[in-house]
Design a protein around this motif. Structure first.
Motif, short mmCIF file in Angstrom:
data_model
loop_
_atom_site.label_atom_id
_atom_site.label_comp_id
_atom_site.label_asym_id
_atom_site.label_seq_id
_atom_site.Cartn_x
_atom_site.Cartn_y
_atom_site.Cartn_z
N LYS A 56 35.14 -17.05 30.32
CA LYS A 56 33.77 -17.08 29.81
C LYS A 56 32.95 -18.14 30.53
N HIS A 57 33.57 -19.28 30.76
CA HIS A 57 32.85 -20.31 31.52
C HIS A 57 32.50 -19.81 32.91
N LEU A 58 33.44 -19.11 33.50
CA LEU A 58 33.18 -18.59 34.84
C LEU A 58 32.02 -17.60 34.82
N LYS A 59 31.93 -16.86 33.74
CA LYS A 59 30.82 -15.92 33.62
C LYS A 59 29.48 -16.66 33.62
N VAL A 60 29.44 -17.73 32.85
CA VAL A 60 28.21 -18.52 32.79
C VAL A 60 27.86 -19.05 34.18
N LEU A 61 28.86 -19.57 34.85
CA LEU A 61 28.62 -20.11 36.19
C LEU A 61 28.15 -19.00 37.14
N ARG A 62 28.76 -17.83 36.98
CA ARG A 62 28.37 -16.70 37.81
C ARG A 62 26.90 -16.38 37.58
N GLU A 63 26.52 -16.30 36.32
CA GLU A 63 25.15 -15.91 36.00
C GLU A 63 24.14 -16.96 36.39
N ALA A 64 24.62 -18.18 36.55
CA ALA A 64 23.72 -19.22 37.04
C ALA A 64 23.70 -19.24 38.56
N GLY A 65 24.50 -18.38 39.16
CA GLY A 65 24.52 -18.31 40.62
C GLY A 65 25.33 -19.41 41.28
N LEU A 66 26.09 -20.12 40.47
CA LEU A 66 26.81 -21.27 41.02
C LEU A 66 28.12 -20.89 41.68
N VAL A 67 28.67 -19.73 41.33
CA VAL A 67 29.93 -19.31 41.93
C VAL A 67 29.85 -17.85 42.36
N ARG A 68 30.66 -17.53 43.32
CA ARG A 68 30.78 -16.15 43.78
C ARG A 68 32.22 -15.73 43.65
N VAL A 69 32.45 -14.45 43.45
CA VAL A 69 33.80 -13.95 43.29
C VAL A 69 34.16 -13.07 44.47
N ARG A 70 35.38 -13.23 44.92
CA ARG A 70 35.92 -12.31 45.92
C ARG A 70 37.18 -11.71 45.32
N GLN A 71 37.27 -10.41 45.36
CA GLN A 71 38.44 -9.78 44.78
C GLN A 71 39.55 -9.71 45.81
N ASP A 72 40.73 -10.13 45.38
CA ASP A 72 41.89 -10.15 46.27
C ASP A 72 43.05 -9.58 45.48
N ALA A 73 43.26 -8.27 45.66
CA ALA A 73 44.25 -7.55 44.84
C ALA A 73 43.87 -7.71 43.37
N GLN A 74 44.79 -8.14 42.54
CA GLN A 74 44.42 -8.30 41.12
C GLN A 74 43.71 -9.62 40.87
N ARG A 75 43.71 -10.47 41.85
CA ARG A 75 43.11 -11.78 41.62
C ARG A 75 41.64 -11.76 41.93
N ARG A 76 40.94 -12.61 41.22
CA ARG A 76 39.55 -12.88 41.55
C ARG A 76 39.47 -14.32 42.04
N VAL A 77 39.10 -14.46 43.25
CA VAL A 77 39.00 -15.80 43.81
C VAL A 77 37.56 -16.27 43.69
N TYR A 78 37.40 -17.36 42.96
CA TYR A 78 36.05 -17.92 42.76
C TYR A 78 35.77 -18.98 43.80
N ALA A 79 34.54 -18.94 44.32
CA ALA A 79 34.13 -19.93 45.31
C ALA A 79 32.78 -20.49 44.88
N LEU A 80 32.58 -21.74 45.19
CA LEU A 80 31.34 -22.41 44.84
C LEU A 80 30.20 -21.91 45.71
N ASP A 81 29.06 -21.69 45.09
CA ASP A 81 27.84 -21.46 45.86
C ASP A 81 26.86 -22.58 45.51
N PRO A 82 26.71 -23.53 46.39
CA PRO A 82 25.95 -24.74 46.06
C PRO A 82 24.44 -24.54 46.11
N THR A 83 24.01 -23.35 46.51
CA THR A 83 22.57 -23.16 46.67
C THR A 83 21.76 -23.55 45.44
N PRO A 84 22.15 -23.10 44.25
CA PRO A 84 21.31 -23.42 43.09
C PRO A 84 21.18 -24.92 42.87
N ILE A 85 22.18 -25.64 43.31
CA ILE A 85 22.13 -27.08 43.07
C ILE A 85 20.97 -27.71 43.84
#
Lengths: 113, 113
Positions: free
Chosen positions: A45-74
């Motif tokens: 859920k926290h990741l969802k909030v961060l996603r919606e704020a544009g702070l993180v991006r997700v890359r799908q890797d098989a069953q995993r979701r790899v989250y990466a920081l997107d510092p632009t909003p900062i």
DNA sequence: GTCCAATATGCCTCGATGGTTATATGACCG
DNA sequence: CGGTCATATAACCATCGAGGCATATTGGAC
């Protein structure tokens, strides 16, 4: 991705922790879960909030979701505090005058929010 | 004045508005009430939160309380986002740094929270 | 296809928070 | 002293958000 969403996202300590984690390197959810000691759904859920704020991006890797920081909003944060930074960098006596209520600082542009 | 208190204080839009107001100049409560369109007690509560976060100072002037911004705590915010700023500046700024020969910023410590 | 692993979503509870109105405090003025 | 202006606090209510558990979804392995 309103400014408000950004502030809200960063207002939570767990989310700031996640952001700090992702500053080091991108991580799959499992790692984040372990690192911040929350339940997996809670973390998600926290990741969802961060996603919606544009702070993180997700890359799908098989069953995993790899989250990466997107510092632009900062950058918005940086812009927000720019006028204040100017202020606290001023000389100490300027601060003193301000605290005494002397209106002698040249009006800086008001932050929009 | 924990870091958390600072984030919490700034998380609210009304409080950010108040901070912006006080950036222009110190103001008595009445002015702030009118400016942010809340009830007087509501405003007073927000001011209390800002006070406890160290963001504002009060000076008593007869019956009025004049609030003034104290930007010092915002320096903590600046410190917090320093690593991120570096990150988002990388692509744009790398060239610029090279061109004007500014020294590379030394690796800042990871944010503590 | 079935099963499992990884993640997301729904639903619920609970405590925190923002907002209100009413009241208390405190400083000035007569 | 009593009255009034300016602000703070109290009491209360409504909403929100974070946390948990259970369940749905999705992708890969078999």
């Amino acid at each position: 991705m309103s400014d408000a969403a950004l502030w809200t996202a960063l207002a939570d300590p767990h989310r700031r922790a996640i952001v700090a984690l992702l500053l080091e390197r991108p991580r799959p959810v499992g790692e984040i879960v372990q690192a911040c000691g929350l339940s997996q759904p809670g973390t998600s859920k926290h990741l969802k909030v961060l996603r919606e704020a544009g702070l993180v991006r997700v890359r799908q890797d098989a069953q995993r979701r790899v989250y990466a920081l997107d510092p632009t909003p900062i950058a918005a944060l940086d812009a927000w505090l720019a006028p204040y930074r100017e202020l606290w960098n001023e000389s100490l006596d300027a601060l003193g005058r301000r605290l005494d209520g002397a209106p002698d600082t040249p009006e800086p542009p008001a932050p929009k929010d």
